[in-house]
Write an enzyme that holds these catalytic residues in place. Structure first.
Site: not given
Ligand code: PAF
Length: 282
Positions: A32, A35-37, A149, A152, A186, A188-189
């Site tokens: 999902n 842009a952050g990913h 990121g 988290d 940014l 997904s939520r």
């Molecule tokens: O940050 C996330 O999307 C998840 O916690 C990760 C690091 C992919 C582990 O499932």
């Protein structure tokens, strides 16, 4: 760009790159993508010859009342985005590939201390699931580096600690949080926010900025700043799980008067959506 689901195909691709002396960067995701990913991918791209993105909604990091079943699975869309952002290989395993004895019978990695607080206190077992799946991904892909990121923040600290304690041979890279123009991190939520909630949501970042200012520039006591920030968010309509100022290094409570190396962290519900964000003070 190649997509593989099973271990022999993953290992064959990586063996081929290794034989040519190429380095490998890993970006673990649950899909999902936004842009952050893609910013994580860009960082991996800049630092490694080859980039692998994993897309796996990990059951062991969801609590019984969390949204594992409802978590959006958008592989086709993610594949298109990853191809556009120069990913070399997508690893999208089935649960049985990651957990050959079943998720409930898996070896579990527990990172002590760091996981007792904040997210760990509100989501029991969450970080055991994260550490376990990330360690498995590291063993499978054997990357030279992996990018996570800073949004988290506690997750990043937990992974750094695991890598150091288990002497895993890779570098963990923390990527700056990507924000919308109004400061909202940014995530997904964010797609679950109503228009009214979306207008209020940037107040989390604004509050974090104000917390930094009050502690660092104005010298206010961190506990008082935490309390004021919590009330401010409640007045704006949030239901905070925590509003905390901690040492960035180990998430311990700072000493009175400590002003450097701190981070402010917030987790709060807005309607049914739980948002998290943080800001390092220096
Ligand atoms: O940050 C996330 O999307 C998840 O916690 C990760 C690091 C992919 C582990 O499932």
């Amino acid at each position: 760009m190649q997509t593989v689901q099973d271990l022999p195909a993953l290992r064959a691709a990586i063996r081929g790159w290794r034989a040519q002396g190429q380095t490998v960067g890993l970006v673990p995701t649950m899909g999902n993508l936004h842009a952050g990913h893609y910013a994580l991918l860009k960082l991996a791209r800049a630092r490694a010859d080859r980039v692998v993105a994993s897309v796996f909604v990990n059951p062991t990091q969801f609590g019984p009342n969390e949204d594992f079943e409802r978590y959006p699975r958008t592989l086709a869309q993610d594949q298109a985005g990853l191809a556009e952002h120069d990913c070399d290989l997508v690893f999208a395993p089935e649960v049985a590939t990651m957990y050959p004895f079943g998720a409930e019978h898996s070896v579990s990695i527990h990172v002590p201390q760091l996981t007792d607080t904040l997210e760990g206190a509100h989501r029991p077992g969450h970080f055991d699931g994260v550490a376990t799946v990330v360690c498995k991904l590291f063993n499978l892909v054997q990357p030279d580096l992996a990018v996570f990121g800073q949004k988290d923040f506690q997750q990043l600290k937990v992974i750094e600690r695991m890598v150091r304690d288990l002497a895993l041979p890779l570098k963990v890279v923390g990527a700056p949080t990507q924000r919308a123009d109004d400061g909202l991190a940014l995530s997904s939520r964010n797609q679950y926010l109503s228009a009214e909630e979306r207008a209020v949501a940037p107040q989390i970042h604004a509050t974090l900025v104000q917390m930094r200012e009050l502690v660092v520039d104005k010298g206010h006591a961190w506990r008082i700043v935490e309390e004021a920030a919590q009330s401010k968010l409640e007045r704006a309509g949030f239901v905070p799980d925590y509003v905390a100022i901690r040492r960035a290094e180990d998430l311990a409570e700072p000493e009175a008067g400590e002003r450097t190396g701190l981070v402010a962290l917030v987790a709060a519900r807005l309607g049914t959506t739980r948002l998290i964000d943080n800001l390092q003070f220096d």
